[in-house]
Write an enzyme that holds these catalytic residues in place. Structure first.
Site, short mmCIF file in Angstrom:
data_model
loop_
_atom_site.label_atom_id
_atom_site.label_comp_id
_atom_site.label_asym_id
_atom_site.label_seq_id
_atom_site.Cartn_x
_atom_site.Cartn_y
_atom_site.Cartn_z
N GLY A 69 0.78 -1.24 0.00
CA GLY A 69 0.00 0.00 0.00
C GLY A 69 0.81 1.28 0.00
O GLY A 69 0.30 2.34 0.38
N ASN A 87 1.72 3.08 -2.51
CA ASN A 87 1.12 4.05 -3.43
C ASN A 87 -0.10 4.70 -2.80
O ASN A 87 -0.32 5.90 -2.94
CB ASN A 87 0.76 3.38 -4.76
CG ASN A 87 1.94 3.30 -5.70
OD1 ASN A 87 2.40 4.33 -6.20
ND2 ASN A 87 2.45 2.10 -5.93
N LEU A 115 -9.65 -7.70 -13.57
CA LEU A 115 -11.07 -7.38 -13.41
C LEU A 115 -11.86 -7.77 -14.66
O LEU A 115 -11.33 -7.73 -15.77
CB LEU A 115 -11.21 -5.88 -13.12
CG LEU A 115 -10.50 -5.46 -11.83
CD1 LEU A 115 -10.24 -3.96 -11.81
CD2 LEU A 115 -11.31 -5.89 -10.61
N HIS A 122 0.93 1.26 -13.15
CA HIS A 122 1.60 0.05 -13.63
C HIS A 122 3.11 0.32 -13.67
O HIS A 122 3.53 1.35 -14.21
CB HIS A 122 1.08 -0.33 -15.03
CG HIS A 122 1.73 -1.57 -15.56
ND1 HIS A 122 1.33 -2.84 -15.17
CD2 HIS A 122 2.77 -1.75 -16.42
CE1 HIS A 122 2.10 -3.73 -15.78
NE2 HIS A 122 2.96 -3.11 -16.54
N LEU A 167 -6.08 -5.37 -20.68
CA LEU A 167 -5.22 -5.31 -19.49
C LEU A 167 -3.97 -4.45 -19.71
O LEU A 167 -3.23 -4.67 -20.66
CB LEU A 167 -4.80 -6.73 -19.08
CG LEU A 167 -3.94 -6.83 -17.82
CD1 LEU A 167 -4.74 -6.47 -16.58
CD2 LEU A 167 -3.33 -8.22 -17.69
C1 GRF Z 1 3.66 -1.17 -7.34
O1 GRF Z 1 4.91 -1.25 -7.96
C2 GRF Z 1 2.58 -1.19 -8.35
O2 GRF Z 1 2.85 -0.44 -9.49
C3 GRF Z 1 2.55 -2.65 -8.66
O3 GRF Z 1 2.66 -3.28 -7.42
C4 GRF Z 1 3.37 -2.43 -6.54
C5 GRF Z 1 2.49 -2.16 -5.37
O4 GRF Z 1 3.14 -1.47 -4.37
N1 GRF Z 1 1.42 -3.05 -9.45
P1 GRF Z 1 2.34 -0.80 -3.17
O5 GRF Z 1 1.34 -1.83 -2.65
O6 GRF Z 1 1.64 0.43 -3.70
O7 GRF Z 1 3.38 -0.48 -2.15
#
Ligand code: GRF
Length: 204
Positions: free
Chosen positions: A15, A17, A96, A112, A147
């Site tokens: 989490g 991000n 999804l 992504h 996707l």
């Molecule tokens: C990020 O690199 C995102 O782009 C990818 O998985 C990772 C998730 O990281 N799909 P976080 O859960 O946001 O720390």
């Protein structure tokens, strides 16, 4: 005064991000309510951060549903309890269904970890190292049924350096994810994004 917009963030794990969105929204005083953080995994570490920041959290465990359709309809019901203006997939690691994606068309963003359209899918840093590309990065895009191929809102580029491992590269890219995802969300909230012929236009 502008109406307060609301956002629901979907996560599957760490989490970071989601954390970047919450911290940036507060630091920049966005007119936004982070209405909920929803995970498909009960053990997602990010849920604790959200709860500590007084954000409602919910878990819709994909393991409890026999089909993607059943999971997606349960997830949709949970999301819609919060009537969000925007749904953000922030490290949400589930494919999804087209019906779900269509329902949130134009109001669902994903981050992504590659420069799309290069390297969709999983293990993007491994893919980049194996391909020998010299730059790599991250992409924020609107989600479509194809996707990792929706209209691109923002991208950030990082170099690939001698001696890079997947982990080193992932960390370099993640730092950029934490900048471009909040920025893209802010543009959305400010009503600056429009999609024409599959391309995103950002109003100044
Ligand atoms: C990020 O690199 C995102 O782009 C990818 O998985 C990772 C998730 O990281 N799909 P976080 O859960 O946001 O720390």
């Amino acid at each position: 005064m502008r109406a307060m917009k609301s956002i629901v963030i979907l996560i599957s794990g760490r989490g970071s991000n989601m954390e970047a969105i919450v911290r940036t929204a507060r630091a920049e005083q966005w007119p936004v309510r982070i209405a909920a953080v929803i995970s498909n995994r009960p053990d997602a570490a990010g849920l604790a951060f959200a709860a500590q920041h007084d954000i409602p959290v919910a878990v819709v465990p994909n393991k409890n549903y026999a089909t993607r359709e059943e999971f997606d309809s349960a997830l949709k019901a949970e999301i819609d309890k919060f009537s969000p203006d925007l749904v953000v997939l922030a490290g949400f690691l589930r494919i999804l269904t087209p019906a779900f994606v269509e329902y949130y068309a134009g109001r669902m963003l994903n981050i992504h970890p590659s420069l799309l359209p290069a390297f969709p899918g999983l293990a993007t840093h491994r893919q980049a190292l194996d391909a020998g590309v010299k730059v790599h990065g991250a992409t924020v895009h609107f989600v479509t049924a194809h996707l990792d191929h929706g209209p691109i809102v923002a991208q950030a580029v990082v170099p690939i350096l001698a001696g890079d491992t997947e982990e080193i590269l992932a960390a370099r890219v993640l730092e950029q994810e934490h900048l471009i995802l909040p920025r893209a969300i802010r543009w959305f909230i400010e009503g600056k994004l429009s999609i024409e012929n599959g391309c995103v236009h950002i109003a100044s």
